[in-house]
Design an enzyme around this catalytic site. Structure first.
Site, mmCIF file in Angstrom:
data_model
loop_
_atom_site.group_PDB
_atom_site.id
_atom_site.type_symbol
_atom_site.label_atom_id
_atom_site.label_comp_id
_atom_site.label_asym_id
_atom_site.label_seq_id
_atom_site.Cartn_x
_atom_site.Cartn_y
_atom_site.Cartn_z
ATOM 1 N N TYR A 168 -5.601 -10.269 -6.893
ATOM 2 C CA TYR A 168 -5.339 -9.145 -5.988
ATOM 3 C C TYR A 168 -3.942 -8.553 -6.184
ATOM 4 C CZ TYR A 168 -9.256 -9.737 -2.689
ATOM 5 O OH TYR A 168 -10.482 -9.773 -2.088
ATOM 6 N N GLU A 221 -3.591 -13.397 -17.456
ATOM 7 C CA GLU A 221 -4.551 -14.027 -16.540
ATOM 8 C C GLU A 221 -5.137 -15.277 -17.209
ATOM 9 O OE1 GLU A 221 -5.851 -13.955 -13.404
ATOM 10 O OE2 GLU A 221 -7.298 -15.443 -14.093
ATOM 11 N N LYS A 235 0.827 -1.218 0.000
ATOM 12 C CA LYS A 235 0.000 0.000 0.000
ATOM 13 C C LYS A 235 0.855 1.258 0.000
ATOM 14 C CE LYS A 235 -2.642 -2.754 -0.501
ATOM 15 N NZ LYS A 235 -2.659 -4.207 -0.429
ATOM 16 N N HIS A 252 -22.373 15.909 4.121
ATOM 17 C CA HIS A 252 -22.228 16.453 2.773
ATOM 18 C C HIS A 252 -21.086 17.468 2.758
ATOM 19 C CE1 HIS A 252 -23.360 17.900 -1.181
ATOM 20 N NE2 HIS A 252 -23.243 19.135 -0.721
HETATM 21 P P1 FAD Z 1 1.408 -14.341 8.040
HETATM 22 O O1 FAD Z 1 1.237 -12.883 7.981
HETATM 23 O O2 FAD Z 1 1.907 -15.031 6.824
HETATM 24 O O3 FAD Z 1 2.377 -14.635 9.269
HETATM 25 C C1 FAD Z 1 2.820 -15.909 9.579
HETATM 26 C C2 FAD Z 1 4.110 -15.789 10.366
HETATM 27 O O4 FAD Z 1 4.474 -17.083 10.832
HETATM 28 C C3 FAD Z 1 5.286 -15.295 9.515
HETATM 29 O O5 FAD Z 1 5.879 -14.182 10.128
HETATM 30 C C4 FAD Z 1 6.244 -16.486 9.474
HETATM 31 O O6 FAD Z 1 7.607 -16.091 9.472
HETATM 32 C C5 FAD Z 1 5.882 -17.213 10.760
HETATM 33 N N1 FAD Z 1 6.186 -18.654 10.717
HETATM 34 C C6 FAD Z 1 5.821 -19.562 9.784
HETATM 35 N N2 FAD Z 1 6.257 -20.790 10.113
HETATM 36 C C7 FAD Z 1 6.912 -20.656 11.287
HETATM 37 C C8 FAD Z 1 7.586 -21.575 12.139
HETATM 38 N N3 FAD Z 1 7.650 -22.877 11.843
HETATM 39 N N4 FAD Z 1 8.161 -21.100 13.263
HETATM 40 C C9 FAD Z 1 8.107 -19.766 13.581
HETATM 41 N N5 FAD Z 1 7.469 -18.861 12.813
HETATM 42 C C10 FAD Z 1 6.882 -19.308 11.684
HETATM 43 N N6 FAD Z 1 -4.474 -8.794 3.230
HETATM 44 C C11 FAD Z 1 -5.353 -7.807 3.503
HETATM 45 O O7 FAD Z 1 -6.264 -8.026 4.309
HETATM 46 N N7 FAD Z 1 -5.239 -6.574 2.921
HETATM 47 C C12 FAD Z 1 -4.263 -6.294 2.038
HETATM 48 O O8 FAD Z 1 -4.183 -5.176 1.531
HETATM 49 C C13 FAD Z 1 -3.323 -7.307 1.727
HETATM 50 N N8 FAD Z 1 -2.327 -7.061 0.864
HETATM 51 C C14 FAD Z 1 -1.409 -8.049 0.605
HETATM 52 C C15 FAD Z 1 -0.392 -7.780 -0.302
HETATM 53 C C16 FAD Z 1 0.548 -8.741 -0.595
HETATM 54 C C17 FAD Z 1 1.664 -8.430 -1.565
HETATM 55 C C18 FAD Z 1 0.471 -10.005 0.057
HETATM 56 C C19 FAD Z 1 1.511 -11.062 -0.221
HETATM 57 C C20 FAD Z 1 -0.546 -10.305 0.940
HETATM 58 C C21 FAD Z 1 -1.507 -9.318 1.220
HETATM 59 N N9 FAD Z 1 -2.563 -9.559 2.097
HETATM 60 C C22 FAD Z 1 -3.467 -8.570 2.360
HETATM 61 C C23 FAD Z 1 -2.733 -10.859 2.773
HETATM 62 C C24 FAD Z 1 -2.189 -10.789 4.215
HETATM 63 O O9 FAD Z 1 -0.829 -10.435 4.179
HETATM 64 C C25 FAD Z 1 -2.374 -12.121 4.895
HETATM 65 O O10 FAD Z 1 -3.736 -12.498 4.839
HETATM 66 C C26 FAD Z 1 -1.958 -12.055 6.363
HETATM 67 O O11 FAD Z 1 -0.610 -11.680 6.480
HETATM 68 C C27 FAD Z 1 -2.166 -13.414 7.032
HETATM 69 O O12 FAD Z 1 -1.780 -13.339 8.363
HETATM 70 P P2 FAD Z 1 -1.292 -14.639 9.152
HETATM 71 O O13 FAD Z 1 -1.028 -14.190 10.533
HETATM 72 O O14 FAD Z 1 -2.226 -15.746 8.930
HETATM 73 O O15 FAD Z 1 0.073 -15.090 8.435
HETATM 74 P P1 NAD Z 2 -5.407 -14.397 -6.244
HETATM 75 O O1 NAD Z 2 -6.083 -15.676 -5.939
HETATM 76 O O2 NAD Z 2 -6.052 -13.128 -5.862
HETATM 77 O O3 NAD Z 2 -5.148 -14.287 -7.804
HETATM 78 C C1 NAD Z 2 -4.439 -15.245 -8.516
HETATM 79 C C2 NAD Z 2 -4.806 -15.086 -9.976
HETATM 80 O O4 NAD Z 2 -3.906 -15.852 -10.749
HETATM 81 C C3 NAD Z 2 -6.212 -15.575 -10.294
HETATM 82 O O5 NAD Z 2 -6.880 -14.591 -11.029
HETATM 83 C C4 NAD Z 2 -5.970 -16.855 -11.099
HETATM 84 O O6 NAD Z 2 -6.974 -17.088 -12.048
HETATM 85 C C5 NAD Z 2 -4.639 -16.525 -11.760
HETATM 86 N N1 NAD Z 2 -3.833 -17.686 -12.137
HETATM 87 C C6 NAD Z 2 -3.637 -18.820 -11.441
HETATM 88 N N2 NAD Z 2 -2.761 -19.623 -12.108
HETATM 89 C C7 NAD Z 2 -2.397 -18.950 -13.226
HETATM 90 C C8 NAD Z 2 -1.509 -19.232 -14.301
HETATM 91 N N3 NAD Z 2 -0.816 -20.364 -14.350
HETATM 92 N N4 NAD Z 2 -1.375 -18.314 -15.295
HETATM 93 C C9 NAD Z 2 -2.065 -17.141 -15.250
HETATM 94 N N5 NAD Z 2 -2.921 -16.826 -14.239
HETATM 95 C C10 NAD Z 2 -3.072 -17.714 -13.248
HETATM 96 O O7 NAD Z 2 -3.925 -14.544 -5.632
HETATM 97 P P2 NAD Z 2 -2.797 -13.464 -5.353
HETATM 98 O O8 NAD Z 2 -3.002 -12.247 -6.170
HETATM 99 O O9 NAD Z 2 -1.513 -14.210 -5.459
HETATM 100 O O10 NAD Z 2 -3.046 -13.115 -3.834
HETATM 101 C C11 NAD Z 2 -3.001 -14.132 -2.835
HETATM 102 C C12 NAD Z 2 -3.910 -13.813 -1.687
HETATM 103 O O11 NAD Z 2 -3.404 -12.689 -0.976
HETATM 104 C C13 NAD Z 2 -5.310 -13.430 -2.116
HETATM 105 O O12 NAD Z 2 -6.144 -14.560 -2.116
HETATM 106 C C14 NAD Z 2 -5.754 -12.435 -1.104
HETATM 107 O O13 NAD Z 2 -6.526 -13.105 -0.134
HETATM 108 C C15 NAD Z 2 -4.473 -11.913 -0.477
HETATM 109 N N6 NAD Z 2 -4.303 -10.492 -0.850
HETATM 110 C C16 NAD Z 2 -5.234 -9.592 -0.461
HETATM 111 C C17 NAD Z 2 -5.103 -8.275 -0.813
HETATM 112 C C18 NAD Z 2 -6.137 -7.307 -0.360
HETATM 113 O O14 NAD Z 2 -6.911 -7.641 0.512
HETATM 114 N N7 NAD Z 2 -6.182 -6.106 -0.902
HETATM 115 C C19 NAD Z 2 -4.032 -7.845 -1.566
HETATM 116 C C20 NAD Z 2 -3.115 -8.780 -1.967
HETATM 117 C C21 NAD Z 2 -3.250 -10.112 -1.593
#
Ligand code: FAD
Ligand code: NAD
Length: 465
Positions: free
Chosen positions: A186, A206, A52, A444
């Site tokens: 996403y 996609e 973000k 508003h």
């Molecule tokens: P995680 O955040 O993955 O945390 C798990 C933690 O466990 C990690 O720190 C890892 O190091 C630790 N861990 C794993 N295995 C072990 C082990 N064996 N021992 C010790 N530690 C361990 N979600 C949103 O809601 N809004 C968004 O805008 C959004 N944007 C995203 C953008 C990107 C690029 C990505 C990749 C994800 C985004 N997400 C977003 C998804 C969001 O990041 C995840 O849903 C969220 O982080 C999940 O939280 P969690 O606590 O389940 O796991």
């Molecule tokens: P996603 O599930 O949102 O999108 C993956 C996309 O890849 C889908 O549209 C799927 O059809 C396509 N796809 C799959 N295999 C493919 C292939 N071989 N070739 C071309 N297209 C293919 O997954 P993501 O973007 O990796 O994000 C992972 C998760 O992280 C999401 O499910 C979401 O929950 C979380 N996330 C959330 C936010 C947010 O809340 N704003 C932002 C980023 C990530």
């Protein structure tokens, strides 16, 4: 080997794990949290927050760029701006560092013991933690698995070299000239749009017939239009086949015989995420799985007594706010609270341009449940505040039961609509009817007036349309 005992051990300090540990500490539970990397997990370090930050910087740059030379906007004219991505990344890293410290501070304040290391189950009550200074055994009455998720790697495009994961792309120091994004979900769309605004030539590949397949076509339409304005090339129904021989391009196909190569300096692969369960010693346990994810019930209990799982490791929707809400609930349950997961909706926001929000049921989902619905939709082009911000694309849509007007779902697409997501979720959670939203005074001029207007429209008497 050093041994400690506690009432609660949380594995993973992402949004699920750290919230669970903080709340447990507040409730007086003797809590230990283990984290192998940095506190804050994916979300804070390589997910929500850094993405973000980058999206915001890209938006600002794009705005200023469109005021340069003879292209004045709002009467503002600027010299040609430049973007120093390395400096942008340093700024973003500063925010991440501050939040890392913030999470550590909150855990300490709640008297949670933080162990830096990798956890592995020995049995249902004992975990081995490998730390930098040696191994340690933790015995716990309750264990919460909050290990999160990692990017899915395509066998034909392993990460490394020009092939980037979402974490890699968030630390680039230069904007690639040609960026191909595999996966139009996403992450691919949020970051693809940001890099297009920063000057990269972006192509989205996609596999399905629509980008953002989780949302309905009407909601996605303004996003598709904006991508075209930004010059992003969107290819749907396209399959990534692998790198070309020179590793300077991505070979794609239509799933059949037809192949072509897209030139690429970098290829970002964002095709979903997989649960982090390997190396965790799950083979020592007898946990029921739901595919690759850990199966949980409505209290986040796994199939083994005293073991809970929360967040991404439990499957979709993989969202930080779901993980946090589960973490808070589980801490309360371990403290003896009678809680159950009874949320009426989990809002989802996609930070594209324009942003997309969905809470509750879409019209198609409601109809699929044979519910007779009333739908009200109000466009931002008829909203005064949106006009003053040159943000007229998009709309707010409300889906309500036709018989008693109970609001079932609210969706929106438009600039800044992410900030309306809480109002949407609150309305659904509190069982609002169309009359409640129509009868609430909306200040508003704000874009939130489109929410009230959508309720008026569903009731059959839109005021400003
Ligand atoms: P995680 O955040 O993955 O945390 C798990 C933690 O466990 C990690 O720190 C890892 O190091 C630790 N861990 C794993 N295995 C072990 C082990 N064996 N021992 C010790 N530690 C361990 N979600 C949103 O809601 N809004 C968004 O805008 C959004 N944007 C995203 C953008 C990107 C690029 C990505 C990749 C994800 C985004 N997400 C977003 C998804 C969001 O990041 C995840 O849903 C969220 O982080 C999940 O939280 P969690 O606590 O389940 O796991
Ligand atoms: P996603 O599930 O949102 O999108 C993956 C996309 O890849 C889908 O549209 C799927 O059809 C396509 N796809 C799959 N295999 C493919 C292939 N071989 N070739 C071309 N297209 C293919 O997954 P993501 O973007 O990796 O994000 C992972 C998760 O992280 C999401 O499910 C979401 O929950 C979380 N996330 C959330 C936010 C947010 O809340 N704003 C932002 C980023 C990530």
């Amino acid at each position: 080997m050093k041994e400690i005992s506690c009432k609660l051990l949380v594995i993973g300090a992402g949004p699920g794990g750290y919230v669970c540990a903080i709340r447990a500490g507040q409730l007086g539970i003797d809590t230990v949290i283990v984290e192998r990397s940095k506190p804050g997990g994916t979300c804070l370090n390589v997910g929500c927050i850094p993405s973000k930050a980058l999206i915001h910087a890209a938006d600002e740059f794009d705005k200023v760029r469109h005021m340069a030379g003879d292209k004045a906007m709002f009467g503002i004219r600027v010299q040609q701006p430049t973007l120093d991505l390395a400096a942008t990344m340093d700024w973003k890293d500063g925010i991440v560092d501050r939040l890392n410290l913030g999470v550590t501070g909150l855990l300490q304040k709640a008297k949670v013991k933080i162990l830096e290391g990798t956890a592995k189950f020995r049995d249902g009550k004992t975990v081995l933690v490998e730390t930098e200074t040696g191994s340690q055994i933790v015995r716990a009455e309750n264990i919460v698995i909050a290990t999160g998720s990692a990017p899915v790697e395509l066998p034909v495009l392993p990460f490394g070299g020009v092939v980037l994961s979402s974490a890699d792309v968030l630390s680039l120091r230069e904007v690639p000239r040609k960026l191909v994004v595999v996966g139009g979900g996403y992450i691919g769309l949020e970051l693809g749009t940001a890099f297009a605004k920063m000057g990269a030539e972006v192509t989205i590949v996609e596999a399905t017939e629509q980008i953002l397949p989780h949302y309905d076509a009407e909601l996605v339409k303004p996003v598709v239009k904006r991508l075209a304005e930004l010059g992003v090339n969107v290819l749907v129904g396209a399959k990534a086949e692998g790198l070309d021989d020179q590793e300077t391009g991505l070979v794609i196909s239509d799933g059949g015989e037809n192949q072509r190569t897209l030139p690429a300096d970098k290829i970002l692969v964002t095709v979903g995420r997989r649960p982090c369960t390997e190396g965790l010693g799950l083979e020592e346990l007898d946990l029921d799985m739901a595919g690759r994810f850990v199966r949980i019930d409505e209290r986040c209990r796994t199939s083994m007594r005293g073991i809970y799982a929360i967040g991404d490791v439990t499957g979709e929707p993989m969202l930080a706010h779901r993980a946090m809400a589960q973490g808070e609930m589980v801490a309360d349950i371990i403290a003896g609270g009678r809680r159950v997961w009874d949320k009426r909706c989990i809002p989802a926001v996609c930070f594209t341009d324009p942003e997309v929000v969905s809470a509750g049921l879409s019209p198609a989902e409601a109809r699929a449940q044979s519910i007779d619905v009333k739908i009200g939709q109000f466009p931002f082009s008829a909203n005064g505040r949106a006009m003053t911000m040159a943000a007229e694309s998009g709309f707010v849509r409300i889906v309500a039961r036709a018989d008693n007007h109970l609001v079932l779902g609210i969706q929106a697409v438009g600039s800044g609509v992410s900030e309306l997501s809480s109002a949407f979720a609150l309305a659904i959670e509190m069982g609002a009817r169309l009359e409640d939203i129509a009868g609430t005074i909306h200040a508003h001029p704000t874009r939130s007036e489109a929410f009230q207007e959508a309720a008026f429209k569903a009731l059959g008497h839109g005021l400003h349309m």
